[in-house]
Design a protein around this motif. Structure first.
Motif, PDB file in Angstrom:
ATOM      1  N   MET A  48       0.854  -1.171   0.000  1.00 31.58           N
ATOM      2  CA  MET A  48       0.000   0.000   0.000  1.00 31.58           C
ATOM      3  C   MET A  48       0.902   1.237   0.000  1.00 31.58           C
ATOM      4  SD  MET A  48      -2.840   1.400   2.792  1.00 31.58           S
ATOM      5  CE  MET A  48      -2.711  -0.016   3.774  1.00 31.58           C
ATOM      6  N   PRO A  49       0.608   2.251  -0.851  1.00 29.61           N
ATOM      7  CA  PRO A  49       1.426   3.456  -0.855  1.00 29.61           C
ATOM      8  C   PRO A  49       1.310   4.192   0.475  1.00 29.61           C
ATOM      9  CG  PRO A  49      -0.398   3.643  -2.434  1.00 29.61           C
ATOM     10  CD  PRO A  49      -0.469   2.287  -1.812  1.00 29.61           C
ATOM     11  N   ARG A  50       2.356   4.857   0.809  1.00 25.29           N
ATOM     12  CA  ARG A  50       2.365   5.589   2.075  1.00 25.29           C
ATOM     13  C   ARG A  50       3.007   6.944   1.844  1.00 25.29           C
ATOM     14  NH1 ARG A  50       1.421   4.578   7.315  1.00 25.29           N
ATOM     15  NH2 ARG A  50       2.731   5.603   8.824  1.00 25.29           N
ATOM     16  N   LEU A  51       2.419   7.965   2.387  1.00 28.76           N
ATOM     17  CA  LEU A  51       2.987   9.294   2.282  1.00 28.76           C
ATOM     18  C   LEU A  51       4.090   9.465   3.317  1.00 28.76           C
ATOM     19  CD1 LEU A  51      -0.185  11.531   1.881  1.00 28.76           C
ATOM     20  CD2 LEU A  51       1.427  10.839   0.124  1.00 28.76           C
ATOM     21  N   LYS A  52       5.070  10.242   2.967  1.00 25.09           N
ATOM     22  CA  LYS A  52       6.150  10.540   3.901  1.00 25.09           C
ATOM     23  C   LYS A  52       5.601  11.421   5.018  1.00 25.09           C
ATOM     24  CE  LYS A  52      10.474  13.040   4.184  1.00 25.09           C
ATOM     25  NZ  LYS A  52      10.206  14.425   4.556  1.00 25.09           N
ATOM     26  N   ARG A  53       5.851  11.006   6.227  1.00 22.14           N
ATOM     27  CA  ARG A  53       5.411  11.811   7.376  1.00 22.14           C
ATOM     28  C   ARG A  53       6.218  13.090   7.437  1.00 22.14           C
ATOM     29  NH1 ARG A  53       1.343  10.831  10.871  1.00 22.14           N
ATOM     30  NH2 ARG A  53       0.748   8.664  10.916  1.00 22.14           N
ATOM     31  N   MET A  54       5.539  14.162   7.776  1.00 21.72           N
ATOM     32  CA  MET A  54       6.216  15.444   7.929  1.00 21.72           C
ATOM     33  C   MET A  54       6.942  15.483   9.268  1.00 21.72           C
ATOM     34  SD  MET A  54       3.428  18.248   6.755  1.00 21.72           S
ATOM     35  CE  MET A  54       2.727  18.293   5.139  1.00 21.72           C
ATOM     36  N   THR A  55       7.973  16.301   9.342  1.00 22.83           N
ATOM     37  CA  THR A  55       8.629  16.523  10.626  1.00 22.83           C
ATOM     38  C   THR A  55       7.684  17.347  11.485  1.00 22.83           C
ATOM     39  OG1 THR A  55       9.650  18.608   9.964  1.00 22.83           O
ATOM     40  CG2 THR A  55      10.902  16.570   9.511  1.00 22.83           C
ATOM     41  N   ARG A  56       7.984  17.421  12.747  1.00 27.64           N
ATOM     42  CA  ARG A  56       7.149  18.212  13.664  1.00 27.64           C
ATOM     43  C   ARG A  56       7.073  19.663  13.197  1.00 27.64           C
ATOM     44  NH1 ARG A  56       4.708  18.911  18.366  1.00 27.64           N
ATOM     45  NH2 ARG A  56       5.295  20.568  19.806  1.00 27.64           N
ATOM     46  N   GLU A  57       8.201  20.208  12.780  1.00 26.67           N
ATOM     47  CA  GLU A  57       8.244  21.600  12.321  1.00 26.67           C
ATOM     48  C   GLU A  57       7.404  21.782  11.050  1.00 26.67           C
ATOM     49  OE1 GLU A  57      11.076  19.812  13.067  1.00 26.67           O
ATOM     50  OE2 GLU A  57      11.278  20.699  15.061  1.00 26.67           O
ATOM     51  N   GLU A  58       7.513  20.826  10.124  1.00 24.51           N
ATOM     52  CA  GLU A  58       6.719  20.893   8.892  1.00 24.51           C
ATOM     53  C   GLU A  58       5.232  20.793   9.193  1.00 24.51           C
ATOM     54  OE1 GLU A  58       9.764  18.899   5.622  1.00 24.51           O
ATOM     55  OE2 GLU A  58       8.568  17.574   6.912  1.00 24.51           O
ATOM     56  N   GLY A  73      -0.002  12.752   6.944  1.00 20.01           N
ATOM     57  CA  GLY A  73       0.835  11.720   6.323  1.00 20.01           C
ATOM     58  C   GLY A  73       0.067  10.459   5.990  1.00 20.01           C
ATOM     59  N   MET A  74      -1.185  10.606   5.575  1.00 19.63           N
ATOM     60  CA  MET A  74      -2.041   9.454   5.314  1.00 19.63           C
ATOM     61  C   MET A  74      -2.393   9.330   3.840  1.00 19.63           C
ATOM     62  SD  MET A  74      -4.846   9.733   8.332  1.00 19.63           S
ATOM     63  CE  MET A  74      -4.531   9.122   9.961  1.00 19.63           C
ATOM     64  N   THR A  75      -2.571   8.094   3.400  1.00 23.22           N
ATOM     65  CA  THR A  75      -3.141   7.841   2.083  1.00 23.22           C
ATOM     66  C   THR A  75      -4.645   8.096   2.189  1.00 23.22           C
ATOM     67  OG1 THR A  75      -3.609   5.523   2.544  1.00 23.22           O
ATOM     68  CG2 THR A  75      -1.429   6.047   1.593  1.00 23.22           C
ATOM     69  N   GLN A  76      -5.318   8.112   1.036  1.00 26.64           N
ATOM     70  CA  GLN A  76      -6.771   8.281   1.071  1.00 26.64           C
ATOM     71  C   GLN A  76      -7.441   7.146   1.837  1.00 26.64           C
ATOM     72  OE1 GLN A  76      -7.878   8.709  -3.065  1.00 26.64           O
ATOM     73  NE2 GLN A  76      -7.703  10.946  -2.956  1.00 26.64           N
ATOM     74  N   LYS A 133     -10.332   5.429   6.725  1.00 26.02           N
ATOM     75  CA  LYS A 133     -10.533   4.573   7.896  1.00 26.02           C
ATOM     76  C   LYS A 133     -10.525   5.391   9.187  1.00 26.02           C
ATOM     77  CE  LYS A 133      -8.811   0.264   5.986  1.00 26.02           C
ATOM     78  NZ  LYS A 133      -7.738  -0.720   5.963  1.00 26.02           N
ATOM     79  N   ALA A 134      -9.630   6.362   9.262  1.00 26.46           N
ATOM     80  CA  ALA A 134      -9.524   7.181  10.469  1.00 26.46           C
ATOM     81  C   ALA A 134     -10.781   8.030  10.707  1.00 26.46           C
ATOM     82  CB  ALA A 134      -8.296   8.083  10.386  1.00 26.46           C
ATOM     83  N   ARG A 141     -12.486   5.132   0.766  1.00 24.68           N
ATOM     84  CA  ARG A 141     -11.469   5.808  -0.019  1.00 24.68           C
ATOM     85  C   ARG A 141     -12.132   6.625  -1.125  1.00 24.68           C
ATOM     86  NH1 ARG A 141      -9.557   6.713  -4.353  1.00 24.68           N
ATOM     87  NH2 ARG A 141     -10.746   5.107  -5.378  1.00 24.68           N
ATOM     88  N   ARG A 142     -13.211   6.106  -1.683  1.00 25.58           N
ATOM     89  CA  ARG A 142     -13.942   6.817  -2.739  1.00 25.58           C
ATOM     90  C   ARG A 142     -14.528   8.132  -2.207  1.00 25.58           C
ATOM     91  NH1 ARG A 142     -15.841   6.123  -8.083  1.00 25.58           N
ATOM     92  NH2 ARG A 142     -17.004   8.032  -8.442  1.00 25.58           N
ATOM     93  N   GLN A 143     -15.068   8.113  -0.998  1.00 27.23           N
ATOM     94  CA  GLN A 143     -15.611   9.337  -0.410  1.00 27.23           C
ATOM     95  C   GLN A 143     -14.504  10.379  -0.213  1.00 27.23           C
ATOM     96  OE1 GLN A 143     -17.459   7.259   2.919  1.00 27.23           O
ATOM     97  NE2 GLN A 143     -19.434   8.156   2.356  1.00 27.23           N
ATOM     98  N   VAL A 144     -13.331   9.938   0.231  1.00 25.86           N
ATOM     99  CA  VAL A 144     -12.201  10.853   0.405  1.00 25.86           C
ATOM    100  C   VAL A 144     -11.816  11.440  -0.951  1.00 25.86           C
ATOM    101  CG1 VAL A 144      -9.792  11.077   1.132  1.00 25.86           C
ATOM    102  CG2 VAL A 144     -11.358   9.650   2.456  1.00 25.86           C
ATOM    103  N   SER A 145     -11.728  10.590  -1.955  1.00 22.96           N
ATOM    104  CA  SER A 145     -11.392  11.048  -3.300  1.00 22.96           C
ATOM    105  C   SER A 145     -12.410  12.070  -3.796  1.00 22.96           C
ATOM    106  CB  SER A 145     -11.328   9.856  -4.254  1.00 22.96           C
ATOM    107  OG  SER A 145     -11.084  10.295  -5.573  1.00 22.96           O
ATOM    108  N   ASP A 146     -13.684  11.785  -3.598  1.00 27.17           N
ATOM    109  CA  ASP A 146     -14.739  12.716  -4.025  1.00 27.17           C
ATOM    110  C   ASP A 146     -14.634  14.051  -3.292  1.00 27.17           C
ATOM    111  OD1 ASP A 146     -15.720  10.881  -5.830  1.00 27.17           O
ATOM    112  OD2 ASP A 146     -17.469  10.318  -4.609  1.00 27.17           O
TER     113      ASP A 146
END
Length: 98
Positions: free
Chosen positions: A1-11, A42-45, A50-51, A56-61
């Protein structure tokens, strides 16, 4: 599953500050707000869905402007960022030139 790079605390803090600034100025619209919130977390759709109890379709929409979320859904997404759903006045249109 693709995963986004988590941002640093400052970012993350800077991204949250920019979101709040744009929201306060009325320059933040729903599709870009959802995308920015998801990226800041830092989450995928799929993970975001889920969170927040969405598919995922609703997030995309939501991110493309094709969704029609309930106020409850919007508040669930907005709450972790200190946002609330409400009416925001539109910025006045600039006067015509010429």
């Amino acid at each position: 599953m693709p995963r986004l790079k988590r941002m640093t605390r400052e970012e993350t803090l800077e991204a949250r500050r920019l979101l709040a600034e744009r929201a306060a100025s009325g320059d933040l619209r729903l599709p870009e707000a959802v995308t920015a919130i998801r990226h800041t977390l830092g989450m995928t759709q799929e993970q975001f869905g889920k969170a927040f109890r969405l598919t995922r379709r609703q997030v995309s929409d939501l991110e493309t402007g094709a969704g029609n979320p309930t106020a409850e859904t919007l508040n669930r997404i907005a709450k972790p960022f200190g946002f609330a759903v409400g009416f925001v006045p539109r910025a006045p249109k600039p006067p015509p030139t010429g």
